[in-house]
Design an enzyme around this catalytic site. Structure first.
Site, PDB file in Angstrom:
ATOM      1  N   ARG A  72      -5.688 -23.957 -10.777  1.00 10.27           N
ATOM      2  CA  ARG A  72      -6.749 -22.623  -9.748  1.00 10.27           C
ATOM      3  C   ARG A  72      -5.956 -21.546 -10.645  1.00 10.27           C
ATOM      4  O   ARG A  72      -6.181 -20.782 -10.621  1.00 10.27           O
ATOM      5  CB  ARG A  72      -6.217 -22.996  -8.717  1.00 10.27           C
ATOM      6  N   HIS A 121      -3.563 -16.051   3.851  1.00  6.11           N
ATOM      7  CA  HIS A 121      -3.516 -16.687   3.694  1.00  6.11           C
ATOM      8  C   HIS A 121      -2.382 -17.512   1.935  1.00  6.11           C
ATOM      9  O   HIS A 121      -2.471 -18.356   1.355  1.00  6.11           O
ATOM     10  CB  HIS A 121      -4.761 -18.014   2.701  1.00  6.11           C
ATOM     11  N   CYS A 129      11.191 -20.888  -3.647  1.00 14.16           N
ATOM     12  CA  CYS A 129      11.958 -22.241  -3.733  1.00 14.16           C
ATOM     13  C   CYS A 129      12.350 -22.551  -2.689  1.00 14.16           C
ATOM     14  O   CYS A 129      12.493 -20.967  -1.360  1.00 14.16           O
ATOM     15  CB  CYS A 129      13.685 -21.772  -4.099  1.00 14.16           C
TER      16      CYS A 129
HETATM   17  C1  BV8 Z   1      -2.583 -22.601  11.497  1.00 13.80           C
HETATM   18  C2  BV8 Z   1      -4.310 -21.488   1.389  1.00 13.80           C
HETATM   19  C3  BV8 Z   1      -0.791 -23.762  12.705  1.00 13.80           C
HETATM   20  C4  BV8 Z   1      -4.186 -22.930   0.714  1.00 13.80           C
HETATM   21  C5  BV8 Z   1      -5.846 -22.345   3.024  1.00 13.80           C
HETATM   22  C6  BV8 Z   1      -7.680 -23.811  16.053  1.00 13.80           C
HETATM   23  C7  BV8 Z   1      -6.400 -22.739  16.057  1.00 13.80           C
HETATM   24  C8  BV8 Z   1      -5.391 -22.349  15.179  1.00 13.80           C
HETATM   25  C9  BV8 Z   1      -5.220 -23.736  14.168  1.00 13.80           C
HETATM   26  C10 BV8 Z   1      -5.965 -24.066  14.143  1.00 13.80           C
HETATM   27  C11 BV8 Z   1      -7.843 -24.128  14.830  1.00 13.80           C
HETATM   28  N1  BV8 Z   1      -8.238 -25.235  14.163  1.00 13.80           N
HETATM   29  C12 BV8 Z   1      -7.766 -26.101  12.980  1.00 13.80           C
HETATM   30  C13 BV8 Z   1      -6.985 -25.952  13.185  1.00 13.80           C
HETATM   31  C14 BV8 Z   1      -6.010 -26.100  11.922  1.00 13.80           C
HETATM   32  C15 BV8 Z   1      -6.057 -25.393  10.455  1.00 13.80           C
HETATM   33  C16 BV8 Z   1      -7.714 -25.172  10.539  1.00 13.80           C
HETATM   34  O1  BV8 Z   1      -8.095 -24.510  10.826  1.00 13.80           O
HETATM   35  N2  BV8 Z   1      -8.446 -26.293  10.230  1.00 13.80           N
HETATM   36  C17 BV8 Z   1     -10.100 -26.711   9.931  1.00 13.80           C
HETATM   37  C18 BV8 Z   1     -10.087 -27.145   8.489  1.00 13.80           C
HETATM   38  C19 BV8 Z   1     -10.481 -26.928  10.771  1.00 13.80           C
HETATM   39  N3  BV8 Z   1      -5.564 -23.335  10.667  1.00 13.80           N
HETATM   40  C20 BV8 Z   1      -4.703 -23.472  10.173  1.00 13.80           C
HETATM   41  O2  BV8 Z   1      -3.634 -25.352   9.796  1.00 13.80           O
HETATM   42  C21 BV8 Z   1      -3.560 -22.178   9.876  1.00 13.80           C
HETATM   43  N4  BV8 Z   1      -2.314 -22.622  10.225  1.00 13.80           N
HETATM   44  O3  BV8 Z   1      -3.211 -23.011  12.770  1.00 13.80           O
HETATM   45  O4  BV8 Z   1      -1.700 -22.930  11.826  1.00 13.80           O
HETATM   46  C22 BV8 Z   1      -0.616 -22.566  14.079  1.00 13.80           C
HETATM   47  C23 BV8 Z   1      -1.621 -21.676  14.925  1.00 13.80           C
HETATM   48  C24 BV8 Z   1      -1.321 -21.072  15.810  1.00 13.80           C
HETATM   49  C25 BV8 Z   1       0.214 -20.278  15.854  1.00 13.80           C
HETATM   50  C26 BV8 Z   1       1.088 -21.159  15.419  1.00 13.80           C
HETATM   51  C27 BV8 Z   1       0.838 -21.691  14.152  1.00 13.80           C
HETATM   52  C28 BV8 Z   1      -3.665 -22.088   8.554  1.00 13.80           C
HETATM   53  C29 BV8 Z   1      -4.740 -22.770   7.553  1.00 13.80           C
HETATM   54  C30 BV8 Z   1      -4.488 -21.752   6.150  1.00 13.80           C
HETATM   55  C31 BV8 Z   1      -5.273 -23.091   5.175  1.00 13.80           C
HETATM   56  N5  BV8 Z   1      -4.758 -22.888   4.082  1.00 13.80           N
HETATM   57  N6  BV8 Z   1      -5.472 -21.837   1.553  1.00 13.80           N
HETATM   58  C32 BV8 Z   1      -4.904 -23.179  -0.736  1.00 13.80           C
HETATM   59  O5  BV8 Z   1      -5.887 -22.034  -1.020  1.00 13.80           O
HETATM   60  O6  BV8 Z   1      -4.892 -23.811  -1.461  1.00 13.80           O
HETATM   61  S1  BV8 Z   1      -7.743 -22.720   4.098  1.00 13.80           S
HETATM   62  C33 BV8 Z   1      -8.358 -22.220   2.650  1.00 13.80           C
HETATM   63  O7  BV8 Z   1     -10.015 -22.315   3.394  1.00 13.80           O
HETATM   64  C34 BV8 Z   1      -8.975 -21.134   1.443  1.00 13.80           C
HETATM   65  O8  BV8 Z   1      -7.390 -21.000   2.327  1.00 13.80           O
HETATM   66  C35 BV8 Z   1     -10.372 -21.071   1.843  1.00 13.80           C
HETATM   67  O9  BV8 Z   1     -10.684 -19.234   1.514  1.00 13.80           O
HETATM   68  C36 BV8 Z   1     -10.303 -20.866   3.409  1.00 13.80           C
HETATM   69  C37 BV8 Z   1     -11.250 -21.016   4.099  1.00 13.80           C
HETATM   70  O10 BV8 Z   1     -12.186 -21.394   3.403  1.00 13.80           O
HETATM   71  P1  BV8 Z   1     -13.888 -20.823   2.634  1.00 13.80           P
HETATM   72  O11 BV8 Z   1     -12.647 -19.171   2.383  1.00 13.80           O
HETATM   73  O12 BV8 Z   1     -14.514 -20.108   4.265  1.00 13.80           O
HETATM   74  O13 BV8 Z   1     -14.709 -20.853   1.712  1.00 13.80           O
HETATM   75  P2  BV8 Z   1     -16.005 -22.101   1.651  1.00 13.80           P
HETATM   76  O14 BV8 Z   1     -15.956 -22.697   0.943  1.00 13.80           O
HETATM   77  O15 BV8 Z   1     -14.947 -23.114   3.016  1.00 13.80           O
HETATM   78  O16 BV8 Z   1     -17.028 -21.362   2.218  1.00 13.80           O
HETATM   79  C38 BV8 Z   1     -17.631 -20.258   1.583  1.00 13.80           C
HETATM   80  C39 BV8 Z   1     -18.668 -19.410   1.561  1.00 13.80           C
HETATM   81  O17 BV8 Z   1     -18.835 -18.798   1.066  1.00 13.80           O
HETATM   82  C40 BV8 Z   1     -19.870 -20.025   1.819  1.00 13.80           C
HETATM   83  O18 BV8 Z   1     -20.331 -19.882   3.871  1.00 13.80           O
HETATM   84  C41 BV8 Z   1     -20.991 -20.049   1.562  1.00 13.80           C
HETATM   85  O19 BV8 Z   1     -22.112 -20.505   1.589  1.00 13.80           O
HETATM   86  C42 BV8 Z   1     -20.424 -18.463   0.706  1.00 13.80           C
HETATM   87  N7  BV8 Z   1     -20.639 -17.894  -0.552  1.00 13.80           N
HETATM   88  C43 BV8 Z   1     -20.924 -18.891  -1.565  1.00 13.80           C
HETATM   89  N8  BV8 Z   1     -21.151 -18.035  -2.851  1.00 13.80           N
HETATM   90  C44 BV8 Z   1     -22.022 -16.520  -1.999  1.00 13.80           C
HETATM   91  C45 BV8 Z   1     -21.150 -16.878  -0.828  1.00 13.80           C
HETATM   92  N9  BV8 Z   1     -21.256 -15.773   0.385  1.00 13.80           N
HETATM   93  C46 BV8 Z   1     -21.171 -14.505  -0.208  1.00 13.80           C
HETATM   94  N10 BV8 Z   1     -21.272 -14.556  -1.668  1.00 13.80           N
HETATM   95  C47 BV8 Z   1     -21.169 -15.252  -2.568  1.00 13.80           C
HETATM   96  N11 BV8 Z   1     -21.807 -15.468  -3.555  1.00 13.80           N
END
Ligand code: BV8
Length: 243
Positions: A72, A121, A129
């Protein structure tokens, strides 16, 4: 896109807005040639999320995780900001107070000149480290021979993995910017990752516009949806604001 492409209330709200909050996701960088996370050619098609973007996956197989990130990082360094990145940088000069909170880790908003960017993020500009905290620049990725540090621990990318908390200062600044916003733009995110997606839901006073070719879990909560790519819709919005 012309004036008729946008709701008049949206344009009026944006023209009169003092505070604008922009939440962006991987779709921002799709037109820079970078795959989104859950799109057809998304990164995660060939890998399980849990095996890559999580502390457990990294502990289990740091080499595979670094190979994914190095792939990436190389893609990011070869990519250029697209018109969708330059538009918010221009919008910053047209509104009194604007904050971008991005879920992307590709640094393209900053490379396009945006000044007030909150990287929810993290980013892939350096590795840290896990033992002694020393950092290394990641311009070309991390050489596999450097993953294990002399202090006995390992280098990891400066991103927020699943199950990890977002950086407290970044999160609280994003929360207050979203809470005071008059207009919220939700651009290029499937709104599946929390707590980032919740930023667009905590302010029931703001006018919320979604810019995304596809519907998302947030669409029904938006005051208007613009079914267009970011690189087309955002420059058109900036041009109309300039009129
Ligand atoms: C946390 C970095 C605990 C690494 C990433 C509720 C509350 C809190 C937490 C949760 C919760 N429910 C679930 C959770 C846990 C979890 C979570 O959300 N899981 C999901 C999958 C269900 N969340 C976590 O673990 C977070 N931490 O909650 O800690 C906590 C809670 C409270 C208090 C203390 C502690 C941490 C989440 C961070 C994960 N890290 N990235 C890396 O990049 O490798 S997430 C990763 O997903 C990227 O950052 C990415 O950007 C992100 C989100 O995805 P999108 O950006 O939306 O990308 P996607 O492909 O999904 O969508 C793209 C969109 O673009 C589409 O809609 C498409 O149609 C559109 N598109 C396409 N082309 C275009 C376009 N739009 C415009 N123009 C175009 N041309």
């Amino acid at each position: 896109m012309t004036q008729k492409s946008f709701s008049s209330v949206f344009l009026a709200s944006l023209k009169s807005a003092r505070f604008v909050f922009v939440l962006t996701g991987a779709g921002m960088s799709a037109e820079s040639g970078l795959p989104t996370f859950r799109g057809v050619d998304g990164y995660w098609q060939n890998h399980r999320v849990q095996d890559l973007a999580s502390p457990q996956g990294f502990a289990r197989d740091p080499l595979t995780v670094w190979r994914w990130y190095n792939e990436r990082i190389r893609a990011y360094s070869g990519a250029q900001p697209n018109a969708g990145h330059y538009a918010p940088a221009q919008l910053e000069a047209l509104v009194p107070d604007m904050t971008i909170a991005t879920q992307t880790v590709d640094s393209l908003h900053a490379r396009a000149g945006s000044k007030n960017v909150l990287e929810l993020h993290g980013h892939l500009r350096e590795a840290r480290c896990t033992g002694c905290g020393v950092t290394l620049p990641l311009a070309n990725g991390l050489d596999e021979s450097l993953i294990d540090h002399s202090c006995g621990e390992r280098f990891r990318p400066q991103v927020v993995w699943f199950g990890e908390s977002l950086p407290q200062d970044v999160w609280s600044r994003a929360e207050s910017a979203a809470a005071r916003a008059d207009v919220i733009l939700v651009v290029g995110t499937s709104a599946q990752v929390y707590p980032a997606a919740a930023l667009a839901l905590q302010n029931d006073r703001a006018f919320i516009a979604e810019i995304n070719p596809d519907a998302t879990g947030l669409s029904d909560r938006c005051d208007c949806v613009i079914r267009e790519g970011a690189a087309v819709a955002l420059p058109a919005i900036v041009e109309l604001l300039r009129l």
